[in-house]
Design an enzyme around this catalytic site. Structure first.
Site: not given
Ligand code: NAD
Length: 269
Positions: A154, A167
């Protein structure tokens, strides 16, 4: 589409929705036989729908239920796929989730769930894939490489994200796991890279695009001026999985419409 992955076997984790579903469809169009992984009984119908679309487009594959955070299930998935298809050529380490919370309120369960799926899940699948790639070695008719792993990371492997420490930690962890194993196995002709998506329109971030106001706010972070689609990631995945990228290993490929260009500084900060 040119069949650059003809005859190759690809496992795509978390493939019943979003990016995983899109990547599965494009890999199948490129000639791969796709294993559409999904985690639980409830995700089976969506995985079957992805497989139906693929078959209707002339592709080939199966669905396979396995929770990637569970070691015994991952080992069985690889054993079953190798028993059925002979080997595995490509792993798309895509399964991921969010359990968002302010840091002070974050529970250990929220932390462990995200690390367990996003990071430990990628470790378990990559380990089983590397074992198979080492066993088989290079077969020139299949690919110049013994195997290819693509980790779905990401932009948050480099952009800190308040309210999402679990995350961001999982994606930062993926970056150095990926680079470390790429370094360790390059000599064995195993290529391992990451794709770092920016904002891609999928169920995981629905709140960020489902109203015009939310989408407008999101687009202030995207210099290219549009939200990404699963195909944007799928096209990058085909390139990284094919011999077109044979000299590429250990990279984080940002597919983010410029999100990591610090757009807040575009008018002098
Ligand atoms: P998504 O929610 O549609 O897909 C995630 C998939 O993972 C789901 O199909 C889910 O069933 C599966 N999954 C969850 N737990 C699992 C488990 N234990 N075992 C197997 N599968 C499991 O969201 P998405 O956007 O398609 O996300 C795919 C990947 O892309 C994730 O790793 C996510 O972090 C990453 N990503 C997405 C974006 C974005 O903007 N959408 C941006 C950056 C990174």
């Amino acid at each position: 589409m040119e069949k650059k992955l003809q005859g190759q076997i690809a496992i795509i984790t978390g493939a019943s929705s979003g990016i995983g579903a899109g990547v599965s469809k494009i890999l199948a169009l490129a000639g791969a036989t796709v294993i559409i992984n999904h985690p639980v009984d409830a995700t089976k119908p969506a995985a079957e729908a992805v497989l139906t679309d693929i078959k209707n487009a002339g592709g080939n594959g199966i669905t396979y239920q396995c929770d990637v955070s569970k070691e015994d299930e991952v080992i069985k998935m690889f054993a079953d796929v190798i028993a059925q298809f002979g080997t595995v050529d490509i792993l798309i380490n895509n399964a991921g989730l969010q359990r968002d919370s302010s840091f002070a309120e974050m529970t250990l369960a929220q932390w462990n769930t995200v690390i367990g799926v996003n990071l430990t899940g990628q470790f378990l699948c990559a380990r089983e894939a590397v074992k198979e790639f080492l066993r088989r070695g290079v077969v020139p008719e299949r690919s110049k490489a013994a195997g290819k792993i693509i980790c779905m990371s990401s932009v948050h492997e480099v952009i800190p994200w308040g309210g999402h420490a679990n995350y961001a930690a999982s994606k930062g962890g993926i970056m150095l796991m990926m680079k470390s194993i790429a370094q360790e196995y390059a000599g064995k002709k195993i290529r391992i890279n990451s794709i770092c998506p920016g904002a891609i329109q999928t169920p995981i971030n629905k709140a960020a695009w489902e109203t015009p106001e939310a989408l407008q706010s999101l687009l202030t972070l995207v210099p290219y001026g549009r939200i990404g689609q699963p195909d944007d990631i799928g096209n990058a995945a085909v390139w990284l999985a094919s011999d077109d990228s044979d000299y590429v290993t250990g990279i984080s490929l940002f597919v983010d419409g410029g999100m990591t260009l610090y757009p807040g500084f575009s008018t002098n900060g």
